[in-house]
Every structure is written in C-alpha cells, then in structure tokens.
Write a protein that holds these residues in place. Structure first.
Motif, short mmCIF file in Angstrom:
data_model
loop_
_atom_site.label_atom_id
_atom_site.label_comp_id
_atom_site.label_asym_id
_atom_site.label_seq_id
_atom_site.Cartn_x
_atom_site.Cartn_y
_atom_site.Cartn_z
N GLU A 130 0.87 -1.22 -0.24
CA GLU A 130 0.13 0.06 -0.02
C GLU A 130 0.87 1.41 -0.10
N LEU A 131 2.14 1.07 0.51
CA LEU A 131 2.90 2.28 0.70
C LEU A 131 3.65 2.87 -0.50
N SER A 132 3.79 2.00 -1.47
CA SER A 132 4.21 2.15 -2.91
C SER A 132 3.57 3.21 -3.67
N LEU A 133 2.28 3.62 -3.05
CA LEU A 133 1.61 4.68 -3.90
C LEU A 133 2.70 5.64 -4.13
N HIS A 134 2.49 6.18 -5.67
CA HIS A 134 3.44 7.18 -6.10
C HIS A 134 2.52 7.97 -6.97
N ALA A 135 3.61 9.15 -7.47
CA ALA A 135 2.95 10.03 -8.55
C ALA A 135 4.17 10.74 -9.41
N GLY A 136 3.64 10.76 -10.56
CA GLY A 136 4.53 11.53 -11.76
C GLY A 136 4.01 13.23 -11.22
N MET A 137 5.05 13.74 -10.63
CA MET A 137 4.55 15.22 -10.29
C MET A 137 4.54 16.14 -11.32
N PRO A 138 3.63 17.14 -11.24
CA PRO A 138 3.24 18.27 -12.40
C PRO A 138 4.78 18.74 -12.92
N VAL A 139 4.92 18.92 -14.41
CA VAL A 139 6.05 19.63 -14.93
C VAL A 139 5.70 21.14 -14.71
N LYS A 140 6.65 21.75 -14.09
CA LYS A 140 6.37 23.01 -14.12
C LYS A 140 7.11 23.95 -15.37
N ARG A 141 8.14 23.55 -15.74
CA ARG A 141 8.88 24.15 -16.92
C ARG A 141 9.66 23.16 -17.89
N GLY A 142 9.50 23.02 -19.13
CA GLY A 142 9.95 22.11 -19.90
C GLY A 142 9.24 21.02 -20.16
N GLU A 143 9.96 20.06 -20.40
CA GLU A 143 9.11 18.71 -20.67
C GLU A 143 9.89 17.39 -20.25
N LYS A 144 9.43 16.22 -19.81
CA LYS A 144 9.95 15.17 -19.18
C LYS A 144 9.64 14.04 -19.90
N TRP A 145 10.83 13.19 -20.08
CA TRP A 145 10.64 12.00 -20.83
C TRP A 145 11.17 11.00 -20.10
N GLY A 146 10.60 9.58 -19.98
CA GLY A 146 11.08 8.58 -19.15
C GLY A 146 10.51 7.21 -19.45
N CYS A 147 10.94 6.37 -19.02
CA CYS A 147 10.35 5.03 -19.63
C CYS A 147 10.35 4.15 -18.24
N ASN A 148 9.20 3.15 -18.37
CA ASN A 148 8.80 2.38 -17.25
C ASN A 148 9.17 0.91 -17.70
N LEU A 149 9.86 0.24 -16.77
CA LEU A 149 9.79 -1.35 -16.92
C LEU A 149 9.22 -1.87 -16.00
N TRP A 150 8.08 -2.87 -16.10
CA TRP A 150 7.47 -3.42 -15.20
C TRP A 150 7.70 -5.02 -15.24
N VAL A 151 7.92 -5.62 -14.12
CA VAL A 151 8.50 -6.85 -14.13
C VAL A 151 7.07 -7.50 -13.38
N TRP A 152 6.61 -8.80 -13.66
CA TRP A 152 5.70 -9.29 -13.22
C TRP A 152 5.89 -10.56 -12.28
N ASP A 153 5.38 -10.96 -11.21
CA ASP A 153 5.47 -12.16 -10.56
C ASP A 153 4.00 -12.87 -10.24
N PRO A 154 3.87 -14.29 -10.61
CA PRO A 154 5.12 -15.03 -11.03
C PRO A 154 5.53 -14.93 -12.48
#
Length: 422
Positions: free
Chosen positions: A395-419
């Motif tokens: 439950e504590l893994s709650l997270h957010a991508g915070m607002p961009v205030k200036r410029g632009e943001k690029w990123g990438c997610n890798l999700w690994v599943w179990d099992p």
C-alpha cells in the motif's frame, strides 16, 4: 560511508555474491569491517533523507500528512451485467471511473470517506459504496440467488474472511489477489536507509551503435550502485544506469510511438484527468540497443535476462512524455481484478530527459506520511517494489508523476511481473 553489498553480474542466469560489508552509516569515525568503530566518533544508521546528502531527494512536507488517507479498494460485481463506476465528486453526474464487468472484479486507488456509485447501462443506480478504514473489499450483491453457488462468489466470501484476519494481524489491508503465494523473484535487501548494493555488470555502456560502427562502442563493463532511499516502501536510487547515447536512442524511438495515456487495463481502460501524459511502447526486440539495455536491467534487478521478455515476466518498455502542467496523480502500479495472482512485482523508472523544473516522482506515504520526492538526473532511475515479501501489494508504494512546471519530461517504465506476465 554506508553498508555495501557488491556483486559482479554477467550474462548468466545466476549471479555470484562477492562480499557484504557492514551495515553502518559512518559519522566522524572509522568503521571496522565487523561494524564496530575503531577510532573516535559514533556510528549510526542514517536517520532520514538529510543524512544521505543526495541532492535528488527531499521530503514532500515538513510533517506527516494529517489529511485524508489514500487506500486501495477492491470491488466485486455479482450482477449478471456490466456496471459503470463513478466517483462521487459532489456533482450530479460524478466522475467516470471505468466499467466493472458482470461477475467480475476491479480495484482502484481511493481515499477514506470517498464514495462510488455503480450504475446499470440503463442509468439505474445499483448501489453507493463509501470507503472505510480497514475495509479493502466491497461487494455489489447478486440479484440472482444462483450466483451464490458460483466458485467466484464462494471464493470472495473466503477472501473477505481472510482480509479481516490479515488486517487484524498486520494493521494493513490485503490488496493482492487471494490466495497468493510469496513472490518467486528476488527482492533487494533494504535493511537500513542508505544501504548500497554495488554492481559490476558485464553489459557495458554504449557510445555508438555496434551494428553500424566499426569502432569499439561498449565499455568493458558498467558499475552501478543501488542506494536504499526508503524502506517503507522499498525504494532504491539507481544512478548512471544508461549512457547519453542509449538515452538519445530510446528518446528518438520513443517519440515515434507516444499517444494520449489511459488508466486501467483492457476493456476497462479510459482517458482521465488523473493521467495527462502521453505514452508509447518499445519491444525488447525492436533494436539491438534496446536488447542491450534490457540485459543491463536484468543485472540491476538481480533477475535472469531470459525472464525479461514480453512472453515471460516483463512488459515492453513504456515511454512516457509530460509537457508543462501534465502529471500522473498518486496511484499504485499493482491491482487485483480477482482473476489471477499474476501482478506487477517491481517498477524500474528511468529518467531519459528530466524537466527543467518539476516532474519529479513522489511517494506520498513514505517516511510516516512526510512523503518523499525524487528528481534524478538523466540516465538515472528509481526502482521500487510493488509487492511485499509475503505476496501482498505494498500500500505504501503509492506514487505520483509530479506536475511539470517548466520544460518537458521523458522517461520509461519497465514493469516486471510475478510469477509471470504471461
């Protein structure tokens, strides 16, 4: 100045453990390898983010949150028709929050005291449910009495009994699929704040495309450090994960794939003001460079690279793009539809191009409610586990991508599943 574990990773399914140094945060003292201080001063574990002295880290707030508390909730629909879900935002129509299919389930991130309204396709209101502390599952009861004889209904009743006991024993709700075994994939140790795992991967950083260049494009190896920046949730800062060339290549490919983001999955996915970014996907096999960095990701995650494929444990690499004002409000990466124990086990989020201002990743429930904000440099990443060692969703893994205030943001997610993913 921190306890360190060191591993050398090769392109092998098993990794050799080399050494484990003492779990001590050194302040004004020399620390012997058994963890004792051999000269003046004191040895202590880092008490907070300020002790780590990492510029990318800060608290979200000066004191713990005293407002409404985020929580995960599961819904189970025992009617023989699909229902439309609305969050009661105080307006007559409410906020559309997806579809819950007949004789099926879904889950969401919400807050104590919030209410949801479930409607039939005709518009008839079936039920209004208000979220309560300690209650993780909410049921839309059947109209057809024969539904109570189905395996899904009986399993849900067993689940409700289990959830009540789990909450009483642990003080936190069970948010994962029920029943679920412990994860089979390894979890990096996070015994104390500031603990470090130092890796030497044989997957070197690229400076050019080896498939189209005659010169040496890869370093002999890459040295990477994972630093524990939060224990609850279990979060690591991974610095210098990708080279400038690798970042440029992913960015170039990613720009060709992105479109408006959605929330939810499959039939129930929809666009929402809670997620205003654009996203796209890159398959591991899309280029030799993407395959190369996937092999390094495997070393960082302490997982065999053979598992990091779309038909095994990993999703394709998700590219995300945020412009000024865009964000992804607090959410969990895991969920439970009541169908399968397969779930997102960990998230590796890599910063390709940070915003000029804003655009950090926050964990609102870290540090007892003070929250944590992480703003890595380009090429660095954040690793967190969505699953606890007992198999529950964190439950504590709650997270957010915070607002961009200036410029632009690029990123990438890798999700690994179990099992597994498939």
């Amino acid at each position: 100045a921190t306890g360190v574990s060191t591993r050398r990773h090769a392109m092998l399914p098993a990794f050799a453990f080399l050494a484990l140094l003492p779990p001590a945060f050194r302040v004004g003292a020399e620390t012997h390898k058994d963890g004792t201080c051999i000269t003046g001063g004191t040895c202590k574990i880092a008490a907070g983010l300020e002790d780590l002295r990492i510029p990318a880290l800060s608290y979200l707030r000066a004191s713990p949150r005293k407002t409404e508390r985020p929580m995960g909730a599961k819904f189970r629909n025992f009617l023989r028709e699909d229902l439309t879900l609305y969050w009661d935002n105080g307006t007559p129509e409410g906020t559309y929050s997806g579809i819950i299919q007949a004789l099926a389930g879904t889950s969401t991130l919400t807050y104590e005291g919030h209410s949801f309204i479930f409607k039939k396709q005709s518009g008839e209101v079936v039920v209004r449910l208000t979220m309560r502390k300690g209650q993780a599952i909410y049921v839309i009861p059947p109209e057809d009495p024969t539904v109570k004889e189905t395996a899904f209904y009986k399993k849900t009743m067993d689940e409700m009994t289990f959830l009540e006991k789990y909450y009483a024993d642990n003080g936190t709700p069970w948010l994962a699929y029920y029943p679920r075994d412990k994860p089979i994939l390894p979890i990096w140790e996070a015994s104390f704040l500031g603990q470090q795992h130092r890796l030497e991967s044989e997957i070197g950083h690229l400076s050019c495309d080896p498939s189209s260049s005659s010169k040496q494009c890869s370093s002999r190896s890459s040295e990477i450090t994972l630093t524990v920046i939060s224990q609850k949730p279990r979060v690591f800062l991974v610095e210098h994960l990708l080279s400038e060339f690798e970042l440029a290549n992913i960015l170039e490919m990613g720009k060709k794939t992105v479109r408006r983001s959605t929330v939810g999955q499959g039939k129930g996915s929809y666009t929402s003001n809670t997620r205003t970014s654009r996203t796209g996907w890159l398959a591991r096999k899309s280029s030799p460079i993407i395959d190369h960095v996937f092999r390094r990701f495997a070393d960082v995650l302490n997982i065999s690279e053979s598992l990091l494929h779309h038909d095994k444990n990993a999703e394709n690499l998700q590219i995300v793009h945020y412009t000024e004002g865009q964000e992804y409000t607090p959410h969990h990466d895991f969920g439970d539809s009541g169908v399968s124990p397969h779930s997102r086990f960990l998230t590796l989020f890599i910063y390709i191009q940070p915003a000029e201002k804003g655009g950090g990743t926050s964990f609102p429930n870290a540090f007892g409610g003070r929250g944590m904000k992480v703003e890595p440099q380009a090429g660095s990443a954040i690793l967190w586990y969505n699953m606890l060692p007992d198999g529950n969703g964190d439950e504590l893994s709650l997270h957010a991508g915070m607002p961009v205030k200036r410029g632009e943001k690029w990123g990438c997610n890798l999700w690994v599943w179990d099992p597994s993913f498939h």
